[in-house]
Design a protein around this motif. Structure first.
Motif, PDB file in Angstrom:
ATOM      1  N   SER A   1       1.771   6.293  -6.925  1.00  0.00           N
ATOM      2  CA  SER A   1       1.080   6.945  -7.260  1.00  0.00           C
ATOM      3  C   SER A   1       1.276   8.093  -7.224  1.00  0.00           C
ATOM      4  CB  SER A   1      -0.767   7.086  -6.332  1.00  0.00           C
ATOM      5  OG  SER A   1      -1.373   7.533  -7.402  1.00  0.00           O
TER       6      SER A   1
ATOM      7  N   HIS B   1       0.644  -1.598  -0.057  1.00  0.00           N
ATOM      8  CA  HIS B   1       0.027   0.314   0.296  1.00  0.00           C
ATOM      9  C   HIS B   1       1.143   1.017   0.042  1.00  0.00           C
ATOM     10  CE1 HIS B   1      -2.753  -2.862   0.635  1.00  0.00           C
ATOM     11  NE2 HIS B   1      -2.747  -3.128   1.917  1.00  0.00           N
TER      12      HIS B   1
ATOM     13  N   SER C   1     -10.058  -0.302 -13.471  1.00  0.00           N
ATOM     14  CA  SER C   1      -9.380  -0.372 -14.797  1.00  0.00           C
ATOM     15  C   SER C   1      -9.554  -0.288 -16.480  1.00  0.00           C
ATOM     16  CB  SER C   1      -8.519  -2.044 -14.305  1.00  0.00           C
ATOM     17  OG  SER C   1      -8.631  -2.268 -12.914  1.00  0.00           O
TER      18      SER C   1
ATOM     19  N   ASN D   1      -3.531  -0.927 -11.716  1.00  0.00           N
ATOM     20  CA  ASN D   1      -4.250  -0.110 -12.724  1.00  0.00           C
ATOM     21  C   ASN D   1      -3.439   1.472 -12.330  1.00  0.00           C
ATOM     22  OD1 ASN D   1      -6.622  -0.963 -11.649  1.00  0.00           O
ATOM     23  ND2 ASN D   1      -7.183  -0.480 -10.219  1.00  0.00           N
ATOM     24  N   LEU D   2      -2.273   0.717 -11.431  1.00  0.00           N
ATOM     25  CA  LEU D   2      -1.224   2.766 -12.048  1.00  0.00           C
ATOM     26  C   LEU D   2      -0.216   2.120 -12.719  1.00  0.00           C
ATOM     27  CD1 LEU D   2       0.113   3.394  -8.264  1.00  0.00           C
ATOM     28  CD2 LEU D   2      -1.554   4.483  -9.491  1.00  0.00           C
TER      29      LEU D   2
ATOM     30  N   ASN E   1     -11.442  -4.428 -11.826  1.00  0.00           N
ATOM     31  CA  ASN E   1     -12.531  -3.995 -11.477  1.00  0.00           C
ATOM     32  C   ASN E   1     -12.177  -3.156 -12.247  1.00  0.00           C
ATOM     33  OD1 ASN E   1     -10.065  -1.002 -10.988  1.00  0.00           O
ATOM     34  ND2 ASN E   1     -10.208  -1.593  -9.017  1.00  0.00           N
TER      35      ASN E   1
ATOM     36  N   ASN F   1      -4.540  -2.359  -7.235  1.00  0.00           N
ATOM     37  CA  ASN F   1      -4.187  -0.832  -7.205  1.00  0.00           C
ATOM     38  C   ASN F   1      -3.234  -0.689  -8.089  1.00  0.00           C
ATOM     39  OD1 ASN F   1      -6.910   0.339  -5.918  1.00  0.00           O
ATOM     40  ND2 ASN F   1      -5.520  -0.195  -3.343  1.00  0.00           N
ATOM     41  N   THR F   2      -1.890  -1.800  -7.532  1.00  0.00           N
ATOM     42  CA  THR F   2      -0.390  -1.391  -9.092  1.00  0.00           C
ATOM     43  C   THR F   2      -0.846  -1.661 -10.060  1.00  0.00           C
ATOM     44  OG1 THR F   2       0.571  -2.372  -6.409  1.00  0.00           O
ATOM     45  CG2 THR F   2       1.608  -2.064  -8.403  1.00  0.00           C
TER      46      THR F   2
ATOM     47  N   ASN G   1       2.544   1.487  -3.155  1.00  0.00           N
ATOM     48  CA  ASN G   1       1.563   2.332  -4.631  1.00  0.00           C
ATOM     49  C   ASN G   1       1.287   3.529  -4.237  1.00  0.00           C
ATOM     50  OD1 ASN G   1       0.759  -0.608  -5.930  1.00  0.00           O
ATOM     51  ND2 ASN G   1      -1.067  -0.500  -4.196  1.00  0.00           N
ATOM     52  N   ASN G   2       1.526   4.178  -2.689  1.00  0.00           N
ATOM     53  CA  ASN G   2       0.761   5.268  -2.989  1.00  0.00           C
ATOM     54  C   ASN G   2       1.843   6.374  -3.434  1.00  0.00           C
ATOM     55  OD1 ASN G   2       1.905   7.930  -0.439  1.00  0.00           O
ATOM     56  ND2 ASN G   2      -0.556   8.293  -1.006  1.00  0.00           N
TER      57      ASN G   2
ATOM     58  N   SER H   1      -0.909  -5.584  -6.782  1.00  0.00           N
ATOM     59  CA  SER H   1      -2.513  -5.365  -6.101  1.00  0.00           C
ATOM     60  C   SER H   1      -3.170  -5.066  -7.333  1.00  0.00           C
ATOM     61  CB  SER H   1      -2.920  -4.612  -4.690  1.00  0.00           C
ATOM     62  OG  SER H   1      -2.353  -3.254  -5.182  1.00  0.00           O
TER      63      SER H   1
END
Length: 700
Positions: free
Chosen positions: A232, A225, A296, A263-264, A293, A260-261, A228-229, A258
């Motif tokens: 981003s 996390h 994406s 998606n980045l 999701n 989120n990763t 990812n932050n 993840s």
């Protein structure tokens, strides 16, 4: 009587603590235990205090009951218990009385004791800070642990941000404090993730990376996390190259991506227009069991729309449910992306069809949907249709927001209808939808573009006086128009006003000034602005360097411009404009060989020659009387898939009409028209049309 009992109990409690503290501090080790039986003392104190306090308020006797297991208490333990008992009752007056004896370690113990009551722990910390009980940062670190454990991340981030930004504590120093208090607070690794987020929120990029790196070197990693932050944050800064490098570093450490990763990664690929690779990431996610999701899919669809590939966007939207195994469906964001794509390409009719399809699927259009469509209509000059949509939106129970009004006002100004724009602004205020700094920027730009620069400056001054200026955008607009009018003293005054009102000039501000000076031929002043930019650590971009190269070339300092281009090559910072500007400088100064050598350099570096490059060379060849060479270069241009424009047409036709016979001019005109060139009407009317008439008359 009740008030008297309360006051008396406070006095007795305070006196009892100081009696015990005095006995502990002043007696030799073991003396008190031998000469003062604490069990007996405790019972007597209890009997004495019970005479004056109600049964429910005998707190200290329980707090100070000394048994066989605690025969030799120390001062800190006594004060600690007293603090805890009185803090539960929020007896701040009592705490103030014993504040001189509150050490950092004692404060930490109390905060950790109340970690299951985070509100009380935070109240206690705020009291410590207000009363300046401790100058140490240790209590702050403890309360951060407590807040993170209770998942009150916003408050924890606020505290860490205050340490970094207001108190100037380095992120590594904060990390050290959190590590030292980690065990006593029974904390979790989430506190280190929170520190990384606090750094990125504060804009301390290197500090965030230092925290990640320091923990890794000491064998204690942040979670995915935090990575990812940080990744981003790099994307928001536009540091895509560094994003890819650190993403590779993260994977090399064994982290598992993840959703989120992924998606980045998709976002970064779309940013670089690598749509096929972004789609391949979707398949990679599906293959690896990490289901994309709707975010994406929406990012790829939006990327396709921004790239002008609406067919791909439509196909993706239709296949979302199939690709995700019926776990993901298009939402309002999906449809809005495609509606925006059609509107930006001027196909508002298709955008309306998408809206109707959106309603059929049960997804109601929102304010963003209508705002996008209204902007599309206004962009095409159909302001009445935009107003009609606004009425429809209100009928559906949706209130227009500032974005909607800003869009229509902007297009009214572009059409020069300042009166209608003023009426709409009045309507906006009447409906209690107040202008924001974007509105003011639109107003200032609208006034400037319609020739009302003085009115724009007056409006700007009013906005500044009322502290409504939110960013540098309005300043940049004014500086641009003032520079165009060559009123550079006014531009300097605006720059000074920015500093006065706490706004830091950005790259656009400096770039506008430098470009203005360069176009005026005042390279010396441009260099002074550049140096001022460097002093405030504002990094010049390629646009600024290209402006300086243009200024040097205009002053016939082509050798200096060449040195700057060479330096930019070493920095891997150049584009077609860089070389086109240099080539034009060589051509103006008559250095034709150097101009063509620059063409070879462009080919070597993989920079494609564009229409500007060819037009510059064709114009130079014509000036030197190289008719056939100029004509052949035009044919080469067409062969490369670059269609000549009106500039190419006018340059060649004008030159050939002065140096060649009429038949050759007409043949040149016919050739270019057959190749899809749209003739410049003025040139055709003045040169080619009379030759055609003369040709027909001679044939008769």
């Amino acid at each position: 009587m009740s008030i008297m009992n309360h006051q008396l109990s406070d006095i007795l409690a305070f006196s009892t603590i100081w009696v015990l503290i005095f006995l502990v501090q002043s007696s030799p080790s073991g003396f008190i235990a031998e000469n003062f039986p604490f069990d007996e003392l405790g019972s007597k104190l209890s009997m004495f205090l019970s005479l004056f306090m109600p049964k429910g308020r005998v707190l200290l006797t329980r707090g100070f009951h000394i048994g066989k297991q605690f025969l030799n208490p120390n001062t800190e333990d006594i004060i600690f218990k007293a603090l805890c008992v009185n803090l539960k009752q929020r007896r701040w007056k009592f705490l103030e009385q014993i504040s001189p004896n509150l050490t950092s370690s004692l404060l930490n113990r109390v905060i950790c004791e109340f970690q299951n009551s985070p509100n009380l722990a935070l109240e206690f910390y705020d009291w410590i800070a207000e009363k300046k009980v401790s100058h140490s940062l240790e209590p702050c670190y403890s309360v951060i642990h407590v807040l993170v454990k209770s998942r009150r991340f916003d408050e924890a981030l606020c505290l860490m941000g205050s340490l970094i930004c207001e108190k100037g504590t380095s992120p590594l120093k904060v990390l050290e404090g959190l590590v030292n208090s980690y065990e006593i607070c029974g904390s979790s690794p989430a506190v280190f993730d929170a520190l990384v987020r606090a750094c990125t929120q504060a804009g301390v990029t290197e500090g965030a990376y230092d925290v990640i790196n320091k923990l890794r070197n000491e064998g204690s990693w942040v979670t995915i996390h935090a990575w990812n932050n940080f990744l981003s944050h790099l994307l928001k800064l536009g540091e895509i190259d560094r994003f890819w490098n650190l993403y590779g570093e993260m994977v090399s450490y064994g982290y598992i991506e993840s959703v989120n990763t992924f998606n980045l990664i998709i976002y970064a690929l779309c940013k670089e227009c690598r749509l096929m690779e972004a789609i391949s990431v979707l398949y990679r996610m599906l293959k690896g069991g990490s289901c994309p999701n709707v975010v994406s899919f929406n990012m790829v669809i939006d990327g396709a729309c921004r790239n002008g590939d609406l067919d791909l966007a439509m196909k993706l939207m239709e296949k979302i449910s199939i690709m995700s195994g019926d776990s993901v469906w298009p939402n309002s964001v999906t449809y809005n992306c495609i509606i925006n794509g059609f509107c930006k390409t001027g196909r508002v009719v298709f955008a309306e069809e998408i809206r109707r399809e959106m309603i059929k699927t049960g997804i109601e259009p929102n304010v963003r949907t209508y705002a996008t469509l209204m902007n599309g209509y206004a962009r095409g000059g159909s302001v009445e249709e935009a107003f009609g949509l606004c009425d429809e939106m209100v009928e559906r129970g949706l209130l227009p927001n500032t974005v909607v009004y800003n869009s229509i006002v902007q297009w009214l100004y572009r059409e020069g209808d300042t009166e209608a724009a003023s009426i709409l602004l009045s309507d906006m205020i009447d409906k209690h939808i107040y202008p924001d700094h974007h509105t003011y920027s639109i107003l200032i730009k609208g006034l400037c573009s319609n020739g009302s620069v003085i009115e724009a400056l007056k409006l700007h001054n009013q906005i500044v006086e009322h502290n409504l200026m939110g960013d540098t955008f309005s300043y940049n607009i004014l500086i641009n128009y003032v520079c165009r009018s060559k009123h550079f003293s006014g531009a300097k005054q605006l720059l000074g006003s920015m500093f006065t009102h706490g706004l830091i000039p950005d790259t656009v501000t400096y770039g506008t000034l430098i470009d203005g000076y360069c176009k005026q031929g005042n390279t010396e002043s441009a260099v002074q602005v550049y140096e001022g930019m460097i002093k405030v650590n504002e990094k010049p971009n390629l646009t600024i360097y290209n402006s300086v190269i243009n200024g040097l070339c205009k002053e016939e300092l082509v050798d200096a411009a060449k040195l700057l281009v060479s330096a930019l090559q070493r920095m891997h910072l150049f584009d077609a404009i860089t070389f086109n500007t240099l080539i034009n400088g060589y051509c103006v100064s008559g250095q034709i060989d150097e101009a063509f050598a620059s063409i070879s350099e462009m080919n070597r570096l993989g920079i494609s020659l564009n229409r500007v490059t060819y037009n510059t060379l064709i114009n130079t060849l014509c000036k030197f009387g190289c008719n056939q060479e100029a004509k052949e270069l035009m044919k080469m241009m067409i062969a490369k898939g670059i269609r000549p424009d009106s500039v190419t047409y006018t340059t060649l036709v004008t030159h050939f009409s002065n140096h060649c016979d009429s038949e050759e001019v007409i043949a040149l005109h016919d050739y270019m028209v057959l190749k899809g060139v749209i003739p410049d009407w003025q040139t055709y009317k003045a040169i080619v049309s009379p030759l055609n008439v003369g040709k027909r008359e001679s044939s008769v």
